[in-house]
Design a protein around this motif. Structure first.
Motif, PDB file in Angstrom:
ATOM      1  N   ALA A  25       0.810  -1.220   0.000  1.00 21.25           N
ATOM      2  CA  ALA A  25       0.000   0.000   0.000  1.00 21.25           C
ATOM      3  C   ALA A  25       0.846   1.274   0.000  1.00 21.25           C
ATOM      4  O   ALA A  25       0.355   2.346  -0.317  1.00 21.25           O
ATOM      5  N   ASN A  26       2.112   1.143   0.317  1.00 24.23           N
ATOM      6  CA  ASN A  26       3.026   2.286   0.281  1.00 24.23           C
ATOM      7  C   ASN A  26       3.604   2.402  -1.122  1.00 24.23           C
ATOM      8  O   ASN A  26       4.117   1.425  -1.668  1.00 24.23           O
ATOM      9  N   GLU A  27       3.551   3.590  -1.718  1.00 23.70           N
ATOM     10  CA  GLU A  27       3.979   3.742  -3.115  1.00 23.70           C
ATOM     11  C   GLU A  27       5.451   3.400  -3.335  1.00 23.70           C
ATOM     12  O   GLU A  27       5.807   2.845  -4.376  1.00 23.70           O
ATOM     13  N   HIS A  28       6.312   3.693  -2.374  1.00 25.73           N
ATOM     14  CA  HIS A  28       7.732   3.369  -2.533  1.00 25.73           C
ATOM     15  C   HIS A  28       7.958   1.860  -2.473  1.00 25.73           C
ATOM     16  O   HIS A  28       8.736   1.309  -3.248  1.00 25.73           O
ATOM     17  N   ARG A  29       7.266   1.191  -1.543  1.00 25.02           N
ATOM     18  CA  ARG A  29       7.413  -0.263  -1.450  1.00 25.02           C
ATOM     19  C   ARG A  29       6.847  -0.943  -2.693  1.00 25.02           C
ATOM     20  O   ARG A  29       7.435  -1.895  -3.212  1.00 25.02           O
ATOM     21  N   LEU A  30       5.715  -0.440  -3.180  1.00 24.68           N
ATOM     22  CA  LEU A  30       5.141  -1.010  -4.396  1.00 24.68           C
ATOM     23  C   LEU A  30       6.110  -0.847  -5.564  1.00 24.68           C
ATOM     24  O   LEU A  30       6.365  -1.787  -6.321  1.00 24.68           O
ATOM     25  N   SER A  31       6.676   0.328  -5.688  1.00 26.60           N
ATOM     26  CA  SER A  31       7.637   0.588  -6.760  1.00 26.60           C
ATOM     27  C   SER A  31       8.860  -0.324  -6.629  1.00 26.60           C
ATOM     28  O   SER A  31       9.319  -0.904  -7.617  1.00 26.60           O
ATOM     29  N   LEU A  32       9.380  -0.461  -5.425  1.00 24.46           N
ATOM     30  CA  LEU A  32      10.523  -1.355  -5.196  1.00 24.46           C
ATOM     31  C   LEU A  32      10.185  -2.783  -5.590  1.00 24.46           C
ATOM     32  O   LEU A  32      10.943  -3.446  -6.303  1.00 24.46           O
ATOM     33  N   TYR A  33       9.044  -3.259  -5.115  1.00 20.74           N
ATOM     34  CA  TYR A  33       8.642  -4.641  -5.408  1.00 20.74           C
ATOM     35  C   TYR A  33       8.494  -4.861  -6.908  1.00 20.74           C
ATOM     36  O   TYR A  33       8.984  -5.851  -7.451  1.00 20.74           O
ATOM     37  N   LEU A  34       7.835  -3.933  -7.585  1.00 17.25           N
ATOM     38  CA  LEU A  34       7.634  -4.083  -9.028  1.00 17.25           C
ATOM     39  C   LEU A  34       8.961  -4.075  -9.785  1.00 17.25           C
ATOM     40  O   LEU A  34       9.140  -4.833 -10.742  1.00 17.25           O
ATOM     41  N   GLN A  35       9.904  -3.235  -9.352  1.00 16.56           N
ATOM     42  CA  GLN A  35      11.220  -3.218  -9.985  1.00 16.56           C
ATOM     43  C   GLN A  35      11.953  -4.545  -9.787  1.00 16.56           C
ATOM     44  O   GLN A  35      12.564  -5.080 -10.713  1.00 16.56           O
ATOM     45  N   ILE A  36      11.875  -5.062  -8.570  1.00 16.16           N
ATOM     46  CA  ILE A  36      12.521  -6.349  -8.275  1.00 16.16           C
ATOM     47  C   ILE A  36      11.879  -7.451  -9.109  1.00 16.16           C
ATOM     48  O   ILE A  36      12.573  -8.260  -9.739  1.00 16.16           O
ATOM     49  N   TRP A  37      10.560  -7.488  -9.146  1.00 19.25           N
ATOM     50  CA  TRP A  37       9.839  -8.529  -9.888  1.00 19.25           C
ATOM     51  C   TRP A  37      10.149  -8.448 -11.385  1.00 19.25           C
ATOM     52  O   TRP A  37      10.431  -9.452 -12.022  1.00 19.25           O
ATOM     53  N   GLN A  38      10.108  -7.234 -11.940  1.00 21.31           N
ATOM     54  CA  GLN A  38      10.366  -7.062 -13.370  1.00 21.31           C
ATOM     55  C   GLN A  38      11.803  -7.464 -13.728  1.00 21.31           C
ATOM     56  O   GLN A  38      12.028  -8.142 -14.724  1.00 21.31           O
ATOM     57  N   GLN A  39      12.751  -7.025 -12.938  1.00 16.47           N
ATOM     58  CA  GLN A  39      14.150  -7.355 -13.225  1.00 16.47           C
ATOM     59  C   GLN A  39      14.364  -8.856 -13.148  1.00 16.47           C
ATOM     60  O   GLN A  39      15.055  -9.441 -13.977  1.00 16.47           O
ATOM     61  N   GLN A  40      13.749  -9.476 -12.178  1.00 16.49           N
ATOM     62  CA  GLN A  40      13.896 -10.916 -12.001  1.00 16.49           C
ATOM     63  C   GLN A  40      13.227 -11.668 -13.152  1.00 16.49           C
ATOM     64  O   GLN A  40      13.753 -12.661 -13.637  1.00 16.49           O
ATOM     65  N   ARG A  41      12.089 -11.205 -13.599  1.00 18.40           N
ATOM     66  CA  ARG A  41      11.372 -11.846 -14.711  1.00 18.40           C
ATOM     67  C   ARG A  41      12.151 -11.776 -16.009  1.00 18.40           C
ATOM     68  O   ARG A  41      12.106 -12.687 -16.826  1.00 18.40           O
TER      69      ARG A  41
END
Length: 96
Positions: free
Chosen positions: A16-32
């Protein structure tokens, strides 16, 4: 074992925190996109987001506590990797 609704609530609260969401999405995308799968260096993510190290550290701990990522120390660096089981769990629970 934690109840599915309680687990989902913990995960969504972390995202729900925009910074955490952004971090998670970056990690997920890079890993994918990486072959073979690779972890992200937390320092690289911090530089992209222009957020201080203490703040990044806090957000990484929140994501890890929710089970969204795992971290590992590699020398002086910390790497983060998205947990694919948790990602699948969220998609399943949300009907995606």
């Amino acid at each position: 074992m934690i109840a599915p609704n309680k687990r989902l609530t913990r995960i969504l609260k972390a995202l729900a925190n925009e910074h955490r969401l952004s971090l998670y999405l970056q990690i997920w995308q890079q890993q994918r996109m990486a072959v073979p799968r690779s972890e992200c260096f937390v320092s690289d993510l911090a530089a992209k987001m222009k957020i201080g190290a203490p703040t990044i550290s806090h957000h990484i701990k929140e994501l890890e506590s929710a089970g969204l990522i795992t971290t590992q120390k590699v020398g002086k660096q910390i790497t983060a990797a998205a947990d694919p089981e948790t990602h699948s769990f969220v998609l399943t629970q949300l009907g995606g």
